[in-house]
Write an enzyme that holds these catalytic residues in place. Structure first.
Site, PDB file in Angstrom:
ATOM      1  N   SER A 144      80.388  48.675  21.963  1.00 24.36           N
ATOM      2  CA  SER A 144      80.115  48.633  20.520  1.00 24.36           C
ATOM      3  C   SER A 144      81.398  48.558  19.684  1.00 24.36           C
ATOM      4  O   SER A 144      81.365  48.130  18.534  1.00 24.36           O
ATOM      5  CB  SER A 144      79.295  49.844  20.102  1.00 24.36           C
ATOM      6  OG  SER A 144      79.899  51.030  20.586  1.00 24.36           O
ATOM      7  N   ASP A 384      81.582  60.330  13.499  1.00 21.48           N
ATOM      8  CA  ASP A 384      81.849  59.297  14.500  1.00 21.48           C
ATOM      9  C   ASP A 384      83.326  58.914  14.405  1.00 21.48           C
ATOM     10  O   ASP A 384      83.744  58.224  13.467  1.00 21.48           O
ATOM     11  CB  ASP A 384      80.956  58.081  14.214  1.00 21.48           C
ATOM     12  CG  ASP A 384      81.236  56.896  15.143  1.00 21.48           C
ATOM     13  OD1 ASP A 384      82.230  56.952  15.907  1.00 21.48           O
ATOM     14  OD2 ASP A 384      80.472  55.923  15.091  1.00 21.48           O
ATOM     15  N   HIS A 387      83.998  54.627  16.324  1.00 19.61           N
ATOM     16  CA  HIS A 387      83.801  53.331  15.662  1.00 19.61           C
ATOM     17  C   HIS A 387      84.570  53.283  14.337  1.00 19.61           C
ATOM     18  O   HIS A 387      84.953  54.310  13.794  1.00 19.61           O
ATOM     19  CB  HIS A 387      82.308  53.100  15.426  1.00 19.61           C
ATOM     20  CG  HIS A 387      81.527  53.074  16.700  1.00 19.61           C
ATOM     21  ND1 HIS A 387      80.866  54.170  17.198  1.00 19.61           N
ATOM     22  CD2 HIS A 387      81.353  52.091  17.597  1.00 19.61           C
ATOM     23  CE1 HIS A 387      80.295  53.862  18.353  1.00 19.61           C
ATOM     24  NE2 HIS A 387      80.578  52.602  18.624  1.00 19.61           N
TER      25      HIS A 387
END
Ligand SMILES: *[C@@H]1O[C@H](CO)[C@@H](O)[C@H](O)[C@H]1NC(C)=O
Ligand SMILES: *[C@@H]1O[C@H](CO)[C@@H](O)[C@H](O)[C@H]1NC(C)=O
Ligand SMILES: *[C@@H]1O[C@H](CO)[C@@H](O)[C@H](O)[C@H]1NC(C)=O
Ligand SMILES: *[C@@H]1O[C@H](CO)[C@@H](O)[C@H](O)[C@H]1NC(C)=O
Ligand SMILES: *[C@@H]1O[C@H](CO)[C@@H](O)[C@H](O)[C@H]1NC(C)=O
Ligand SMILES: *[C@@H]1O[C@H](CO)[C@@H](O)[C@H](O)[C@H]1NC(C)=O
Ligand SMILES: *[C@@H]1O[C@H](CO)[C@@H](O)[C@H](O)[C@H]1NC(C)=O
Length: 412
Positions: A144, A384, A387
């Site tokens: 990702s 997070d 990312h």
């Protein structure tokens, strides 16, 4: 000293020459424009035909000086040139990365430019990139984090393409952006371990239970065959625990491997495919090193047990976090050096290490959903720090990729 022509005398010759060149380019353009669909061909000695590419003008300040390490440098504040697009100007952005829209109060993270110490990066030019990609496919393969780089690339080019001439399709495990007039595609391929695993389903993959097939890659690689530009990346999925369940050969013989050992075997499987399947004459391969995580703030300041949450400025002093495993970095280096095919390293780790401010933090998603109010109040558990927000750090990775492709194109 006197043998050098004075600037004036030089110009006497330059002007007519420049005019002649302009007229020549003008004619060439007319020919090229008229042959939009028939395109110009010229015969090669061997009897084959080759498409004549449209010329890209590469100005002096777009040339990266020989020997310059573009990954060695610093982040400089430049709110005039960056960001290169905005959340609003790129409607294709997924909500996982639109941190401002998701409530992030500061936007400083969008205004940093990467400045190599020894030279300048060329300014990103979407039209030139599309010209480089004409009749070609660029594919980003990985997890990702790599998908963030894909989303960034799409945003960087999409604004110069008129409505109706571009499309974005999901064809799991791929996402495909097409620029019709260029017959160019920018693609993403989900393969979090590069080799096969039980996490290969693009949307419904197991996260907690991991099982990797260290010697199997063909289910993926058959979809990479013939792609003109390939960019690989794989790291964070390996690093969940110090060991990982994997098979080698017999699928029933599941063993726990030391992660670094498993990574090495998997990368060798990948390397073997590269060496047997890539044609260096018309394919280019890149390997992107690990994207750093910022999970523990005591690593860059007197921490309070927090993470990247609340960070608004890059780190300005030498820094390398524990999240970027040096054993894995060493394995990547070794394996790439032993390849027969030339694979270019996009060594984005150090530059991204500085960017503790660039992560989605609590302004991203968890399990495909934006965080709830309650979760946002608990950044220690929910931020997070893997990312990245967009626009943001992955745009710079793409500026670098573009810079390298442009130099290659020039030399071709
Ligand atoms: C850009 O940054 C400078 C220096 O921090 C600041 O004075 C200026 O207001 C900023 N401009 C914009 C458009 O944000
Ligand atoms: C369009 O691009 C593909 C590769 O992406 C290439 O195989 C094909 O030949 C191109 N079509 C034309 C008409 O050039
Ligand atoms: C690879 O493809 C084969 C045949 O389609 C399938 O049986 C196998 O499960 C696939 N492997 C993985 C890891 O998905
Ligand atoms: C996701 O995969 C699991 C296990 O393979 C399956 O039970 C579940 O139905 C799948 N969910 C969706 C939405 O496809
Ligand atoms: C490996 O699989 C076994 C059996 O499913 C499980 O008990 C163990 O926790 C797994 N190991 C790792 C590192 O995930
Ligand atoms: C895994 O292997 C690496 C390199 O051989 C070693 O440094 C590390 O300590 C090992 N880790 C474990 C958990 O055994
Ligand atoms: C990437 O750069 C770091 C220094 O920033 C270096 O230690 C490492 O070996 C490089 N990795 C590769 C694969 O070249």
């Amino acid at each position: 000293m006197t043998t050098l022509p004075s600037p004036d005398r030089h110009n006497q010759y330059l002007l007519p020459a420049a005019l002649a060149l302009l007229i020549f380019i003008g004619c060439l353009r007319i020919v090229l424009d008229n042959s939009k669909n028939t395109r110009l061909f010229f015969r090669l000695a061997g009897g084959g035909y080759r498409v004549l590419r449209r010329p890209i003008r590469v100005s002096k300040d777009e040339i990266i000086e020989k020997g310059c390490d573009i990954f060695d440098g610093k982040w400089v504040w430049d709110n005039l040139s960056h960001p290169l697009y905005t959340e609003k100007s790129c409607p294709l952005l997924v909500k996982q990365v639109t941190c401002l829209k998701n409530g992030r109060p500061d936007s400083y993270y969008q205004n940093w430019k990467w400045q190599p110490d020894g030279c300048n990066l060329p300014r990103f030019n979407a039209l030139k990139l599309l010209e480089i990609l004409r009749d070609k496919r660029l594919m980003l393969v990985g997890d990702s984090v790599q998908r963030g780089m894909f989303d960034s690339m799409v945003c960087l080019v999409q604004s110069v393409i008129p409505e109706g001439k571009k499309s974005l399709k999901r064809v799991p495990p791929r996402k495909i952006f097409r620029a019709e007039e260029y017959n160019a595609s920018i693609e993403y391929y989900w393969a979090p371990f590069l080799v096969e695993s039980i996490s290969d389903h693009a949307t419904n993959h197991t996260v907690l239970k991991r099982l990797v097939r260290l010697d199997s890659i063909s289910n993926h690689s058959k979809q990479w065959e013939g792609v003109d530009f390939l960019v690989f990346e794989s790291y964070v999925w390996w690093m969940y625990k110090p060991t990982i369940n994997a098979t080698y050969g017999n699928l029933n013989n599941i063993q726990e491997y030391n992660v670094t050992k498993a990574y090495k075997i998997a990368l060798e499987t990948w390397a073997n495919w590269i060496d047997t399947s890539i044609n260096s004459h018309n394919q280019k391969v890149f390997f992107m090193t690990m994207s750093p995580t910022h999970l523990w703030n005591w690593e860059w300041k007197t921490g309070d047990g927090g993470n990247c949450f609340g960070e608004t400025q890059p780190i300005q002093h030498p820094y390398w976090g524990t999240g970027s495993n040096l054993d894995v970095m060493g394995i990547v280096k070794d394996v790439l050096e032993r390849l027969r095919v030339n694979v270019r390293v996009l060594n984005i780790t150090q530059m991204s290490e500085y960017r503790k401010d660039g992560h989605a933090s609590i302004y991203g998603e968890r399990k495909g959903k934006l965080l709830t109010k309650e979760q946002r109040l608990d950044p220690k558990n929910y931020a997070d720090c893997i990312h990245w927000c967009l626009p943001g750090v992955p745009d710079t990775w793409n500026e670098i990729l573009y810079g390298v492709l442009l130099q290659d194109y020039r030399k071709f």
